[in-house]
Design a protein around this motif. Structure first.
Motif, short mmCIF file in Angstrom:
data_model
loop_
_atom_site.label_atom_id
_atom_site.label_comp_id
_atom_site.label_asym_id
_atom_site.label_seq_id
_atom_site.Cartn_x
_atom_site.Cartn_y
_atom_site.Cartn_z
N VAL A 1 14.35 -3.21 1.61
CA VAL A 1 13.70 -4.52 1.69
C VAL A 1 13.69 -4.91 3.18
O VAL A 1 14.54 -4.43 3.93
CB VAL A 1 14.48 -5.56 0.85
CG1 VAL A 1 13.92 -6.96 1.00
CG2 VAL A 1 14.50 -5.14 -0.61
N GLY A 2 12.74 -5.74 3.59
CA GLY A 2 12.68 -6.05 5.01
C GLY A 2 12.52 -7.53 5.29
O GLY A 2 12.38 -8.35 4.37
N LEU B 1 8.35 -0.97 8.02
CA LEU B 1 9.49 -0.21 8.53
C LEU B 1 9.29 0.19 9.99
O LEU B 1 10.21 0.20 10.80
CB LEU B 1 9.70 1.04 7.66
CG LEU B 1 10.65 2.13 8.14
CD1 LEU B 1 12.10 1.69 8.02
CD2 LEU B 1 10.44 3.41 7.34
N LYS B 2 8.06 0.50 10.35
CA LYS B 2 7.80 1.00 11.71
C LYS B 2 7.24 -0.09 12.63
O LYS B 2 7.05 0.13 13.82
CB LYS B 2 6.77 2.14 11.66
CG LYS B 2 7.29 3.41 11.03
CD LYS B 2 6.28 4.54 11.18
CE LYS B 2 6.81 5.79 10.49
NZ LYS B 2 5.77 6.78 10.25
N CYS B 3 6.99 -1.25 12.06
CA CYS B 3 6.39 -2.33 12.85
C CYS B 3 7.44 -3.00 13.73
O CYS B 3 8.59 -3.16 13.32
CB CYS B 3 5.76 -3.35 11.91
SG CYS B 3 5.06 -4.78 12.75
N LYS B 4 7.02 -3.44 14.89
CA LYS B 4 8.00 -4.05 15.79
C LYS B 4 8.50 -5.38 15.24
O LYS B 4 9.58 -5.83 15.59
CB LYS B 4 7.43 -4.22 17.19
CG LYS B 4 6.46 -5.35 17.41
CD LYS B 4 6.10 -5.42 18.87
CE LYS B 4 5.54 -6.76 19.26
NZ LYS B 4 5.25 -6.86 20.68
N TYR C 1 9.09 -0.10 2.89
CA TYR C 1 8.51 1.20 3.25
C TYR C 1 7.01 1.28 2.97
O TYR C 1 6.33 2.13 3.52
CB TYR C 1 9.21 2.33 2.46
CG TYR C 1 10.72 2.37 2.56
CD1 TYR C 1 11.50 2.64 1.43
CD2 TYR C 1 11.39 2.16 3.76
CE1 TYR C 1 12.89 2.70 1.50
CE2 TYR C 1 12.78 2.20 3.83
CZ TYR C 1 13.52 2.47 2.69
OH TYR C 1 14.89 2.53 2.75
N ASN C 2 6.52 0.39 2.10
CA ASN C 2 5.13 0.55 1.63
C ASN C 2 4.29 -0.71 1.76
O ASN C 2 3.30 -0.87 1.06
CB ASN C 2 5.14 0.97 0.14
CG ASN C 2 5.74 2.35 -0.05
OD1 ASN C 2 5.20 3.35 0.42
ND2 ASN C 2 6.86 2.40 -0.74
N THR C 3 4.71 -1.62 2.62
CA THR C 3 3.94 -2.85 2.83
C THR C 3 3.38 -2.83 4.23
O THR C 3 4.00 -2.29 5.16
CB THR C 3 4.85 -4.08 2.63
OG1 THR C 3 5.39 -4.05 1.31
CG2 THR C 3 4.08 -5.38 2.82
N THR C 4 2.21 -3.42 4.41
CA THR C 4 1.61 -3.48 5.72
C THR C 4 0.83 -4.79 5.86
O THR C 4 0.67 -5.53 4.89
CB THR C 4 0.67 -2.26 5.94
OG1 THR C 4 0.25 -2.22 7.30
CG2 THR C 4 -0.54 -2.32 5.03
N GLU D 1 0.87 -1.19 0.00
CA GLU D 1 0.00 0.00 0.00
C GLU D 1 0.90 1.23 0.00
O GLU D 1 1.27 1.70 1.08
CB GLU D 1 -0.79 0.04 1.32
CG GLU D 1 -2.24 -0.34 1.24
CD GLU D 1 -2.89 -0.29 2.62
OE1 GLU D 1 -3.63 -1.25 2.93
OE2 GLU D 1 -2.64 0.68 3.39
N PRO D 2 1.25 1.74 -1.19
CA PRO D 2 2.15 2.90 -1.22
C PRO D 2 1.64 4.03 -0.34
O PRO D 2 0.46 4.35 -0.35
CB PRO D 2 2.14 3.31 -2.69
CG PRO D 2 1.82 2.05 -3.42
CD PRO D 2 0.88 1.29 -2.53
N GLY D 3 2.53 4.56 0.50
CA GLY D 3 2.18 5.67 1.38
C GLY D 3 1.49 5.24 2.66
O GLY D 3 1.04 6.08 3.44
N THR D 4 1.41 3.92 2.93
CA THR D 4 0.74 3.48 4.14
C THR D 4 1.35 4.12 5.39
O THR D 4 2.56 4.33 5.47
CB THR D 4 0.79 1.94 4.27
OG1 THR D 4 0.21 1.55 5.52
CG2 THR D 4 2.22 1.42 4.23
#
Lengths: 62, 76, 862
Positions: free
Chosen positions: B36-37, B22-25, B58-61, B14-17
């Motif tokens: 890449v994560g 990136l911010k998830c624990k 950066y854009n996956t959730t 989801e671009p721009g989520t």
């Protein structure tokens, strides 16, 4: 305006040193943290402005 | 052979989520490319960490998003 | 209280195992290692207590105040911009010279001085190597400050970096396959990871002023030749790049001398203006004298030698370019200075105890040495800073015993101070003296996990073998072949004034057979981690009518990976020779100096290798498939496929059958025959079909470091009965944890079946019983074990001697177990600084106890 050459931490580089340049010195400061004391030495030109330096301490005038 | 369910079935790009991996624990960077994560949310009953690659960090959730960090002792 | 080993009935009598130190009867098993440290002096006790550890695990730094420094980034960028238009090698020398004008550090109490960043808690970063590695720092809590400046610098290097130069020669798919570190390790051009064997000998023996003179002389001769009548293009155009190379050496060496002497000046200033303790003032003035003289001049005593070596180490491993490791044969290098200072007392006179203290100081300097390495490498050496491995022992070049009193000082210091690094490799030869081997035993028995032991004869023969492929017919001579050390954890490489390995592009990097096994069963596709094609399409499982069909599909997947990773290394080497020259390193290599060729370009002694890691998971999987599917036809591949994609859920009986299939390490002919073939035909055979930059073969160095945890977490369930995400095997040739059930000599028998000459190295992890090793029979048993190991022609062995009770106690109360060290694989780590996942994998390793059969096989007299 204070300059580095006026600071207690400024030590002129001897003229027989490999890195001698006129006006150049070592800025030598002592730091301490929970692990102990350490010293940092960085090359500095004596005529650099020292106004914003948190470590600036004027040399005693004899 | 039954169709294999992708392990990453719940990850959504989801671009721009505002809830990116990136911010998830559970998210940590890829070992090489920080865009890449690696998702470390997969925990096995044997105490293992079964990771999943996150192609766009950066854009996956996903629904498991939880902001924060996990202590290094709790992932690998 | 302490648990004693059980009595054993052996050769007609009951053998008891009282503790070698009777006081240990009263030391609880859960806290044994907290009682073992005995720093030689109050100084080293203080230094250890305040050590600025830089341990990392799971990609994170354990201590709070570690972060990236900006100064190195700033200075190398400034120099790069200012030197635009100059020959690249000169730009590199000017870059180093500018970095060396940066901040230098002195800490209280230390006897060896020098650090590689502008603050003793920080680490330097290398945007000229990998912009991705630096980007990882920038978007983390370790970001160098100011971060906007760091971003700007990193953006500048995107196209100028080694990574920027190399990437265009790969497709995006290939880069994605390598970068994720599941079938292959990422190439060094993307991670910035590196290794080197600096020619320390040249620095200590010659001093840099002499090297400058040599370079100046070469330049004079070259200019004379250029100007002489009659101009000859073929002969003389090549002199231009040589002149640039020698000029660069001079720039670099002058900058290094100046930098070292700044330390002298700093010590003198601190002595005069800050230090109030009279004894410490004297010490600082002594250190000032040393830094004024070395590395400019030849070393005259042991303190000189240690300081010159430390400066050289910082330059080669951290300041000029990042490199992991601490490769040198330390006893050979320093023994001449030990003799001067300790034996003859003619310069820097000291006692043997003073020498031990100095080595302890060195160990603590290494323990503070932080590496600005990529996330991948912060993941794979958990519980340590980085890989730092020095080598001792073996034979001298004249065939005499290489153990000496300096060897003993190194081992005593390691035993006394108890740090995870540097790790030590001991080259085992029957000629090695007993007193030194006893010290090796004491380190192992105390649970340090090192020395790890290498077979001296195998290593020396290997150096001769590789020397045959030398492109300039100047490979190792029979004498030089004895002078080797491990380049990193496992692979031998020459040490000395010339012909040493200068870059990881020559040898290093990994490939992962377990994940390759997984994708072979899925037509090259990775369903469990990355959801993408990771290898060629080698067939659906329905096409594997025979075991040989599967075998060949595996071979094709492995060859795909191997060809790609060596291509990556050689493309990197190509660009390292053009944009990442190392003029300081070149100045201290006699070959580079003589020929006027930079160290990245010159290769006189090939040393190609690559590391298969997670091999035994693949090997055990092949055994289980052959037995249960092709031989006994109890299951089909399709059934196995369903079970694996369900992570064995609903297929529990099948999982048990596959888990109970014959396993490596039990002297089982069924398993061992197939696994021998796997190691020799595929793992080694396919790798050796490849020729690298240096013209030699590439050979496998089986090992693991912490990659068995990382790759395990990215590998789905496998046919050896393993679940998805579980760790893989923890050593190149080590049995999978808990599956070696027939005792320690059965493991040796299995391992000895593989022809060591087909392999570069193979790591064997063994966990030995604490009560047996600490008993009065411990040394006798261990020496007999080592004798057998040597006679079976096994390349390597390393030991954990640690109880499960103590590890469990450390998991519960980590703050009480800071001194508990474990051998992970190829390196040692502080147990409490490893993730729980990793800790559990170490606890799962079989604790080998010896039965009467084992003693009989070893021929022990108890």
């Amino acid at each position: 305006m204070a300059i580095c050459a006026e600071c207690k931490s400024f030590f002129s580089v001897p003229d027989n040193a490999d890195d001698y340049e006129p006006g150049k010195g070592d800025c030598l400061i002592e730091e301490k943290d929970e692990k102990g004391k350490y010293w940092l030495s960085k090359a500095t030109m004596g005529d650099s402005v020292a106004e914003q330096c948190k470590n600036f301490k004027p040399k005693k005038v004899s | 052979m039954a169709e294999v369910k992708k392990r990453a079935f719940d990850m959504v790009r989801e671009p721009g989520t505002t809830k990116p991996c990136l911010k998830c624990k559970w998210g940590i960077e890829d070992p090489t490319d920080p865009s890449v994560g690696q998702c470390t949310s997969g925990r096995t009953t044997e105490g293992g960490v079964w990771k999943r690659l996150i192609h766009d960090y950066y854009n996956t959730t996903c629904a498991k998003f939880t902001e924060g960090e996990v202590d290094f002792r709790d992932h690998v | 209280m302490a648990k004693r080993a059980e009595n054993v009935q052996y050769r007609g009598k009951v053998v008891e195992f009282p503790f070698d130190n009777p006081a240990e009867e009263n030391v609880p098993d859960e806290s044994l290692h907290e009682h073992l440290a005995r720093p030689t002096t109050e100084r080293t006790k203080r230094l250890k207590a305040r050590c600025r550890w830089k341990h990392a695990a799971a990609g994170e730094f354990v201590e709070d105040n570690v972060k990236g420094g900006i100064e190195r980034m700033r200075l190398i960028t400034e120099a790069h911009k200012q030197s635009d238009g100059k020959p690249e090698i000169i730009r590199r020398a000017l870059g180093l010279a500018n970095i060396l004008t940066g901040t230098i550090v002195l800490q209280e109490d230390e006897l060896i001085v020098g650090y590689h960043a502008e603050n003793p808690n920080w680490i330097p970063l290398y945007p000229e190597l990998s912009y991705m590695a630096v980007q990882d720092y920038i978007q983390s809590k370790y970001a160098p400050q100011p971060v906007e400046e760091a971003k700007e610098i990193n953006n500048y290097w995107t196209k100028h970096s080694l990574q920027g130069h190399c990437q265009p020669y790969f497709t995006q798919e290939e880069l994605s396959q390598m970068y994720q570190v599941s079938t292959m390790e990422a190439p060094s051009f993307a991670s910035g990871y590196n290794s080197i064997v600096p020619p320390y000998e040249t620095v200590l023996e010659d001093g840099l002023l002499k090297r400058i003179e040599l370079a100046e002389q070469h330049i004079r001769e070259a200019r004379t030749q250029i100007a002489a009548p009659y101009w000859n293009a073929d002969e003389r155009l090549q002199l231009l790049s040589k002149i640039d190379c020698w000029e660069a050496m001079i720039i670099a060496d002058k900058a290094v001398i100046s930098w070292a002497r700044r330390h002298a000046r700093m010590c003198k200033l601190v002595a005069e203006h800050f230090e109030t303790d009279a004894q410490r003032k004297e010490e600082l003035l002594m250190i000032a004298d040393i830094c004024q003289r070395v590395p400019a001049e030849p070393c005259k005593g042991l303190r000189d030698g240690m300081q010159a070596k430390w400066f050289t180490y910082l330059l080669c491993h951290a300041i000029d370019r990042y490199a992991s490791g601490y490769a040198h044969k330390e006893d050979k290098l320093l023994f001449p200075y030990y003799q001067i200072s300790v034996t003859e007392k003619s310069f820097q006179p000291m006692t043997h105890q003073d020498a031990v203290e100095l080595v302890e100081c060195e160990r603590l300097k290494v323990s503070e040495h932080g590496a600005g390495k990529s996330r991948g490498y912060r993941e794979i050496f958990p519980g340590s800073n980085d890989l730092f491995i020095l080598t001792v022992g073996g034979l001298n070049s004249d065939g005499t015993d290489g153990c000496n009193d300096m060897t003993d000082a190194i081992l005593e210091a390691a035993r006394n101070i108890r740090t995870t690094e540097p790790s030590i490799v001991f080259r085992w030869h029957p000629k090695g003296r007993a007193q030194t081997k006893k010290l090796v035993f004491e380190c192992v028995r105390d649970g340090l996990g090192y020395p790890s032991i290498k077979h001296d004869g195998i290593g020396t023969a290997q150096m001769m073998y590789y020397g045959r492929f030398s492109k300039n017919n100047n490979g190792a001579t029979p004498e030089e072949a004895h002078d080797w050390a491990n380049v990193l954890c496992m692979s031998p490489g020459l040490v000395g004034r010339r012909k040493t390995q200068k870059t990881r592009s020559e040898g290093g990097g990994s490939i992962f057979p377990a994940k390759i096994m997984e994708i072979t069963l899925n037509n090259g596709y990775d369903w469990s981690y990355s959801d993408m094609q990771l290898g060629p399409k080698t067939g659906e499982i329905s096409e594997f009518k025979t075991f040989e069909d599967l075998w060949e599909a595996y071979r094709a997947q492995y060859q795909y990976g191997m060809s790609m990773v060596i291509r990556a290394k050689d493309i990197s080497r190509h660009f390292e020779a053009r944009f990442l020259q190392m003029p300081f390193v070149s100045s201290i290599d006699d070959g580079c100096m003589e020929l006027g060729i930079d160290a990245m370009e010159l290769s006189e002694q090939p040393n190609g290798w690559h590391n298969p890691i997670t091999t035994i998971v693949a090997a055990n999987s092949l055994v289980a498939i052959k037995k249960l599917i092709y031989d006994e036809k109890k299951y089909t591949l399709e059934q196995l496929d369903d079970a694996l994609h369900s992570n064995w859920e609903g297929f529990e009986t099948m999982q048990r059958d596959f888990a109970n299939a014959p396993k490596w390490g039990n002297d089982d002919d069924y398993a061992d025959e197939l696994i021998k073939r796997f190691y020799e035909d595929i793992i080694s055979g396919e790798m050796r079909k490849i020729t690298n930059y240096s013209g030699g073969p590439v050979m496998p160095t089986g090992q693991a470091v912490g990659l068995y945890m990382e790759v395990g977490s990215r590998t789905g369930p496998t046919p050896d009965g393993r679940y998805g995400g579980a760790v893989a095997d923890d050593g190149g040739i080590s049995p999978y944890m808990g599956t070696d059930k027939k005792g320690p000599t059965a493991v040796l028998k299995s391992v000895s079946k593989i022809d060591a000459s087909t392999q570069k190295a193979n790591l064997l992890n063994q966990r030995l019983s604490v009560p047996i090793m600490r008993s009065k029979h411990g040394l006798t048993i261990w020496l007999a074990y080592m004798k057998t190991w040597y006679e079976l022609n096994i390349d390597h062995v390393q030991f954990n001697v640690i109880s499960t009770e103590e590890m469990k106690a450390a998991q519960k109360e980590p703050e009480k177990h800071g001194d508990l060290i474990v051998r992970v694989s190829g390196f040692s780590a502080r147990f409490v600084d490893i993730s729980t996942y990793g800790q559990n994998s170490i606890m799962a390793r079989t604790e080998q106890t010896f039965g009467a059969e084992d003693y009989e096989f070893l021929g022990v007299n108890l």
